[in-house]
Design a protein around this motif. Structure first.
Motif, PDB file in Angstrom:
ATOM      1  N   ALA A 101       0.842  -1.189   0.000  1.00 55.66           N
ATOM      2  CA  ALA A 101       0.000   0.000   0.000  1.00 55.66           C
ATOM      3  C   ALA A 101       0.878   1.240   0.000  1.00 55.66           C
ATOM      4  N   ASP A 102       1.991   1.150   0.728  1.00 49.71           N
ATOM      5  CA  ASP A 102       2.852   2.322   0.830  1.00 49.71           C
ATOM      6  C   ASP A 102       3.582   2.607  -0.472  1.00 49.71           C
ATOM      7  N   LEU A 103       3.680   1.607  -1.300  1.00 52.55           N
ATOM      8  CA  LEU A 103       4.308   1.829  -2.607  1.00 52.55           C
ATOM      9  C   LEU A 103       3.358   2.531  -3.574  1.00 52.55           C
ATOM     10  N   GLY A 104       2.121   2.694  -3.164  1.00 53.81           N
ATOM     11  CA  GLY A 104       1.168   3.366  -4.030  1.00 53.81           C
ATOM     12  C   GLY A 104       0.768   2.497  -5.204  1.00 53.81           C
ATOM     13  N   LEU A 105       0.917   1.193  -5.054  1.00 54.87           N
ATOM     14  CA  LEU A 105       0.537   0.295  -6.141  1.00 54.87           C
ATOM     15  C   LEU A 105      -0.900  -0.143  -5.946  1.00 54.87           C
ATOM     16  N   ASP A 106      -1.716   0.064  -6.956  1.00 54.19           N
ATOM     17  CA  ASP A 106      -3.099  -0.371  -6.833  1.00 54.19           C
ATOM     18  C   ASP A 106      -3.165  -1.847  -7.213  1.00 54.19           C
ATOM     19  N   ILE A 107      -2.939  -2.701  -6.240  1.00 50.65           N
ATOM     20  CA  ILE A 107      -2.945  -4.115  -6.583  1.00 50.65           C
ATOM     21  C   ILE A 107      -4.018  -4.865  -5.810  1.00 50.65           C
ATOM     22  N   GLY A 108      -5.140  -4.204  -5.661  1.00 50.52           N
ATOM     23  CA  GLY A 108      -6.298  -4.896  -5.132  1.00 50.52           C
ATOM     24  C   GLY A 108      -6.368  -4.911  -3.617  1.00 50.52           C
ATOM     25  N   ASP A 274     -10.504  -7.868  -7.041  1.00 53.62           N
ATOM     26  CA  ASP A 274      -9.193  -7.468  -6.510  1.00 53.62           C
ATOM     27  C   ASP A 274      -8.212  -8.636  -6.478  1.00 53.62           C
ATOM     28  N   ASN A 275      -8.726  -9.839  -6.328  1.00 50.20           N
ATOM     29  CA  ASN A 275      -7.804 -10.983  -6.364  1.00 50.20           C
ATOM     30  C   ASN A 275      -7.222 -11.179  -7.752  1.00 50.20           C
ATOM     31  N   LEU A 276      -8.018 -10.859  -8.740  1.00 54.03           N
ATOM     32  CA  LEU A 276      -7.488 -11.012 -10.095  1.00 54.03           C
ATOM     33  C   LEU A 276      -6.469  -9.921 -10.421  1.00 54.03           C
ATOM     34  N   VAL A 277      -6.582  -8.790  -9.756  1.00 54.23           N
ATOM     35  CA  VAL A 277      -5.535  -7.766  -9.859  1.00 54.23           C
ATOM     36  C   VAL A 277      -4.285  -8.285  -9.140  1.00 54.23           C
ATOM     37  N   ALA A 278      -4.501  -8.808  -7.941  1.00 53.90           N
ATOM     38  CA  ALA A 278      -3.379  -9.270  -7.122  1.00 53.90           C
ATOM     39  C   ALA A 278      -2.585 -10.374  -7.832  1.00 53.90           C
ATOM     40  N   PHE A 279      -3.299 -11.288  -8.457  1.00 49.68           N
ATOM     41  CA  PHE A 279      -2.621 -12.410  -9.112  1.00 49.68           C
ATOM     42  C   PHE A 279      -1.878 -11.959 -10.368  1.00 49.68           C
ATOM     43  N   LEU A 280      -2.446 -10.976 -11.038  1.00 47.36           N
ATOM     44  CA  LEU A 280      -1.764 -10.453 -12.225  1.00 47.36           C
ATOM     45  C   LEU A 280      -0.446  -9.808 -11.805  1.00 47.36           C
ATOM     46  N   PHE A 281      -0.484  -9.149 -10.662  1.00 50.03           N
ATOM     47  CA  PHE A 281       0.729  -8.505 -10.161  1.00 50.03           C
ATOM     48  C   PHE A 281       1.743  -9.551  -9.689  1.00 50.03           C
ATOM     49  N   ALA A 282       1.265 -10.521  -8.893  1.00 53.54           N
ATOM     50  CA  ALA A 282       2.202 -11.421  -8.204  1.00 53.54           C
ATOM     51  C   ALA A 282       2.657 -12.583  -9.072  1.00 53.54           C
ATOM     52  N   GLY A 283       1.891 -12.898 -10.125  1.00 57.11           N
ATOM     53  CA  GLY A 283       2.089 -14.202 -10.743  1.00 57.11           C
ATOM     54  C   GLY A 283       2.766 -14.261 -12.077  1.00 57.11           C
ATOM     55  N   HIS A 284       3.376 -13.129 -12.534  1.00 57.81           N
ATOM     56  CA  HIS A 284       3.964 -13.307 -13.853  1.00 57.81           C
ATOM     57  C   HIS A 284       5.358 -12.716 -13.990  1.00 57.81           C
ATOM     58  N   GLU A 285       5.574 -11.504 -13.474  1.00 55.66           N
ATOM     59  CA  GLU A 285       6.913 -10.937 -13.609  1.00 55.66           C
ATOM     60  C   GLU A 285       7.906 -11.693 -12.714  1.00 55.66           C
ATOM     61  N   THR A 286       7.433 -12.183 -11.583  1.00 57.00           N
ATOM     62  CA  THR A 286       8.299 -12.965 -10.688  1.00 57.00           C
ATOM     63  C   THR A 286       8.886 -14.185 -11.410  1.00 57.00           C
ATOM     64  N   SER A 287       8.015 -14.961 -12.058  1.00 55.02           N
ATOM     65  CA  SER A 287       8.500 -16.166 -12.756  1.00 55.02           C
ATOM     66  C   SER A 287       9.391 -15.763 -13.922  1.00 55.02           C
ATOM     67  N   SER A 288       9.033 -14.670 -14.579  1.00 53.28           N
ATOM     68  CA  SER A 288       9.820 -14.221 -15.721  1.00 53.28           C
ATOM     69  C   SER A 288      11.243 -13.845 -15.286  1.00 53.28           C
ATOM     70  N   VAL A 289      11.351 -13.155 -14.168  1.00 49.69           N
ATOM     71  CA  VAL A 289      12.680 -12.768 -13.666  1.00 49.69           C
ATOM     72  C   VAL A 289      13.491 -14.030 -13.338  1.00 49.69           C
ATOM     73  N   ALA A 290      12.845 -14.999 -12.692  1.00 50.31           N
ATOM     74  CA  ALA A 290      13.553 -16.242 -12.342  1.00 50.31           C
ATOM     75  C   ALA A 290      14.038 -16.959 -13.603  1.00 50.31           C
ATOM     76  N   LEU A 291      13.205 -16.998 -14.621  1.00 49.95           N
ATOM     77  CA  LEU A 291      13.595 -17.676 -15.868  1.00 49.95           C
ATOM     78  C   LEU A 291      14.733 -16.937 -16.565  1.00 49.95           C
ATOM     79  N   THR A 292      14.653 -15.627 -16.566  1.00 50.53           N
ATOM     80  CA  THR A 292      15.701 -14.827 -17.226  1.00 50.53           C
ATOM     81  C   THR A 292      17.070 -15.164 -16.626  1.00 50.53           C
TER      82      THR A 292
END
Ligand code: HEM
Length: 470
Positions: A101-108, A274-292
């Motif tokens: 919340a403090d980051l000002g990210l609207d993630i649900g 809001d959960n679908l916002v949360a999952f979009l945030f948490a569930g794709h760039e993380t795996s992408s960074v790990a794969l990179t």
């Protein structure tokens, strides 16, 4: 290396998890943790903003419990696995999740990532069964299909920008798993894609300088809000559609709509959205960074690639890699585990103390923000021999037994550990297997890339890899 070693300054501050209460000394009598000097008012803000990772080199010279401040906020870094365990697991109820919340990210606000207390517990209860090993297997087909399609588009000699390529691939997989939607991440047509992109850009812009005052809404803020409004409308449209046709699918949206019915665990419309916002945030760039990073490291280690291919040969043979092989891909698992040790996609967890606590012989006053930095603990020489080396063997040669559990926590721990852990692990295994069977990798970028301190531990510059068909 044994666990429970004394702190870096040589004094034993009591790594016993029960410290503080063991001798019934009132918490007020404990000293505050030591830490680096800062400036009046801004504290250590300039050092953190200038070089957030380098700042932790300085922090660690003060011990395993180190206090610093940023513009009136008191932070305490915990640099020992036993302290991490206490905060995340055994005493988790004394701390709350802090930061997003403090980051000002609207993630649900109403979703899993942002909620707390009873609301979080109820939602976690609804969603936990969706992410068990068995249930996640059902997403294996989607993961394998998209990995297969991506690698079929690549040609001998192609240069891929790994961070972008895997971000697109993991977004395709996630959109299918969440919404049963086939998206084109390169197009602007789909609100889901626009939202994923906006969240990433937003997270990128919100560096640690967010802690500095003077933040005013900008044009970019308003653009972001509009994109998220569009996304919410799209999610509502999809919810309506599910209700109309009967939500019997395996995608998360259908499952949430089914859970949205009635009874104690029912999810409200806002919670589903809001959960679908949360999952979009948490569930794709993380795996992408790990794969990179996994591919960047593999491109530098022929012997690891040989070993990995030998395992693929024996487990997968001529089949297409699929969920049914995942359990037996032990070496592949060790490779991904080791890549996330070197480069943890989520590099620091934040908690806030809900009451005065003592850790390592120090007083942590209520309200203190605790930082649990994976990027330091995963490379601590007390727990890893040659921590700078990429050695997947360390996860299968038995040395793991001597390591404290929380010397490695890429997915967090305790009740709020990553709910998508099994999903991400299966996805990464299948992508690694699919790519390596078809291509040799030649790294064209810096082998030791600079890292950007955003919400993930992504590379500051593009990671380019040339592909050679086998
Ligand atoms: C390599 C990939 C991933 C990594 C490293 C990762 C890491 C993490 C970490 C460290 C946390 C805990 C944060 C905290 O305690 O403050 C977390 C939470 C979470 N992750 Fe992941 N994650 C990954 C992939 C995924 C995927 C694929 C999904 C969804 C499909 C996902 C969904 C979530 C959610 C919803 C939470 C919040 C859970 C809660 O608070 O109950 N993550 N993740």
């Amino acid at each position: 290396m044994a666990s429970g070693s004394s702190d870096t300054d040589g004094t034993d501050r009591g790594i016993d998890a029960s410290d503080g209460n063991a001798n019934d000394r009132p918490i007020e009598e404990y000293p505050l943790p030591p830490g680096p000097d800062g400036y009046p008012i801004v504290g250590n803000a300039f050092q953190v903003v200038r070089d957030p990772f380098g700042f932790y080199d300085v922090v660690s010279t003060h011990g395993d419990v180190v206090q610093y401040s940023i513009v009136g906020n008191t932070f305490t870094a915990l640099l020992h696995p036993d302290y991490v365990e206490r905060v995340l697991v055994s005493e988790h109820e004394r701390f709350e999740r802090y930061l997003f919340a403090d980051l000002g990210l609207d993630i649900g606000a109403e979703g899993l990532v942002m909620s707390d207390g009873e609301q979080w517990r109820r939602q976690r209860g609804v969603m936990q069964p969706v992410f068990t090993t068995d249930r996640v297997q059902s997403y294996g087909e989607t993961m394998a299909t998209y990995a297969d399609r991506a690698t079929k588009r690549w040609d001998d000699g192609d240069v891929i920008v790994a961070n972008k390529e895997f971000s697109r691939l993991t977004l395709r997989i996630l959109a299918e798993a969440l919404f049963d939607l086939e998206v084109d991440p390169t197009s602007d047509d789909e609100a889901v894609v626009r939202a994923a992109r906006a969240i990433n850009e937003r997270a990128d812009a919100r560096r640690l300088s967010t802690f500095l005052p003077g933040w005013v809404p900008t044009l970019a803020d308003r653009r972001f809000e509009r994109t998220m409004d569009d996304y919410r409308c799209r999610v509502e449209e999809l919810i309506e559609h599910r209700r109309a046709v009967g939500a019997d699918g395996d995608d998360l949206l259908s499952i949430l709509v089914r859970a949205g019915g009635s009874g104690e665990s029912a999810l409200s419309e806002a919670e589903i959205s809001d959960n679908l916002v949360a999952f979009l945030f948490a569930g794709h760039e993380t795996s992408s960074v790990a794969l990179t990073y996994t591919f960047s490291l593999l491109a530098q280690c022929d012997d690891v690639v040989d070993e990995l291919r030998a395992e693929l040969e024996s487990v997968v043979g001529d089949d297409r890699p699929g969920a049914e092989h995942a359990r037996d891909l032990e070496y592949t698992d060790a490779v991904i585990t080791e890549a996330m040790r070197r480069y943890p996609p989520v590099y620091m967890l934040f908690r806030r103390a809900l009451e005065d606590v003592s850790i390592g012989g120090y007083r942590i006053p209520e309200g203190t923000i605790l930082t649990l930095p994976q990027f330091r603990l995963h490379r601590d020489e007390r727990f890893y021999d040659a921590p700078e080396e990429f050695r997947p063997e360390r996860w299968i040669d038995g040395s793991k037994r001597d390591r404290p559990e929380y010397a490695y926590f890429p997915f967090g721990g305790g009740p709020r550990h990553c709910i998508g852990m099994r999903f991400a692990t299966l996805e990464m295994k299948l992508i690694v297997a699919t790519v390596l069977r078809r291509f040799d990798l030649e790294l064209l970028s810096d082998p030791d890339p600079e890292i950007s301190a955003t919400t993930t531990f992504g590379p500051a510059a593009d990671v380019r890899i040339r592909l050679h068909r086998r």
